[in-house]
Design an enzyme around this catalytic site. Structure first.
Site, PDB file in Angstrom:
ATOM      1  N   TYR A   6       0.836  -1.201   0.000  1.00 30.12           N
ATOM      2  CA  TYR A   6       0.000   0.000   0.000  1.00 30.12           C
ATOM      3  C   TYR A   6       0.876   1.259   0.000  1.00 30.12           C
ATOM      4  O   TYR A   6       0.644   2.189  -0.778  1.00 30.12           O
ATOM      5  CB  TYR A   6      -0.905  -0.011   1.226  1.00 30.12           C
ATOM      6  N   ILE A  26      -9.598   7.736   7.855  1.00 32.89           N
ATOM      7  CA  ILE A  26     -10.928   8.344   7.750  1.00 32.89           C
ATOM      8  C   ILE A  26     -11.979   7.347   8.218  1.00 32.89           C
ATOM      9  O   ILE A  26     -11.900   6.146   7.934  1.00 32.89           O
ATOM     10  CB  ILE A  26     -11.219   8.757   6.286  1.00 32.89           C
TER      11      ILE A  26
END
Length: 250
Positions: A155, A188
């Site tokens: 990632y 988030i």
């Protein structure tokens, strides 16, 4: 209604940040094409936009496949007449294995969606934007485009690469009135995070990354994306806008 009659394409639009930006663009007057691998949730998002008085359509799309992305852009233009804004948003997390423990299949999948998918968005959105005289692209990178987190090598690698891709493409096409920037969110509170089975154990560690002392909300990233897409950001090319509660500033 700052995006009145603009045509916007959002990938990864079935949930999370992508669903938020699609709905927000529609509220601001845009005609929105939503794309995602999840057709059921994507169709629901379109229904929500239309129920609120907006214009939207959905196409199922695997962003890692060239033929899917080409057809997505072509359908957007065929349906709405042009393509003004692309929110190149689709991505996956990929797990928490350390570098030597990541399987080759997991590595290839994360690279294909998070990096190749963003590149394919650029590849197929830029030519029609050149023909019409301009456009805007906002890539979703991450705070991990600017720092690293152990257990996220694939990632991390993709988001660093998205940052480099954003800057390169921005410098190549700025003179053609195509603005390309990226938003770099911290952690988030999306539905995916909220549904994580180990959230109670994970959340204190995630909170500690953010000097603001809290996690981010979807609307906070949505606001950044819409501003980058607006005329207010007209002199921004190749920027990496952090929305990360101070994570990368610490």
């Amino acid at each position: 209604m700052q995006f009145q009659d603009k045509v916007v394409l959002v990938t990864g639009a079935a949930g999370g940040i992508g669903a938020g930006t699609a709905a927000a663009f529609a509220r601001e007057g845009a005609k929105v094409m939503l794309a995602d691998i999840d057709a059921d949730q994507g169709g629901q998002r379109v229904a929500e936009v239309e129920a609120a008085g907006g214009q939207a359509a959905f196409r199922r799309c695997d962003v890692s496949k060239s033929e899917d992305m080409r057809a997505l852009v072509e359908e957007t233009i065929a349906r709405f007449g042009r393509l003004d804004i692309l929110h190149n948003n689709a991505g996956i997390s990929g797990g928490t294995d350390f570098t030597a423990d990541i399987s080759e299949d997991d590595w290839d999948r994360v690279i294909a969606i998070n990096l190749k998918g963003v590149w394919l968005g650029l590849k197929y959105a830029i030519p029609p934007m050149l023909e019409q005289g301009g456009g805007v692209i906002v890539n979703t990178a991450s705070a991990l485009a600017l720092t690293v987190l152990p257990g996220s090598a694939h990632y991390n690698a993709t988001k660093h690469a998205v940052a480099g891709l954003t800057k390169t493409a921005a410098t190549e096409y700025a003179r053609h009135s195509i603005r390309i920037n990226a938003v770099c969110p911290g952690v988030i509170r999306t539905a995916m995070l909220q549904n994580a089975p180990n959230l109670a154990e994970l959340e204190p560690r995630l909170l500690a990354l953010h000097p603001a002392g809290r996690l981010g909300e979807v609307e906070e990233v949505v606001n950044a994306v819409l501003w980058l897409a607006s005329d207010g950001a007209s002199f921004m090319h190749g920027s990496l806008m952090t929305v990360d509660g101070g994570w990368t500033a610490a």
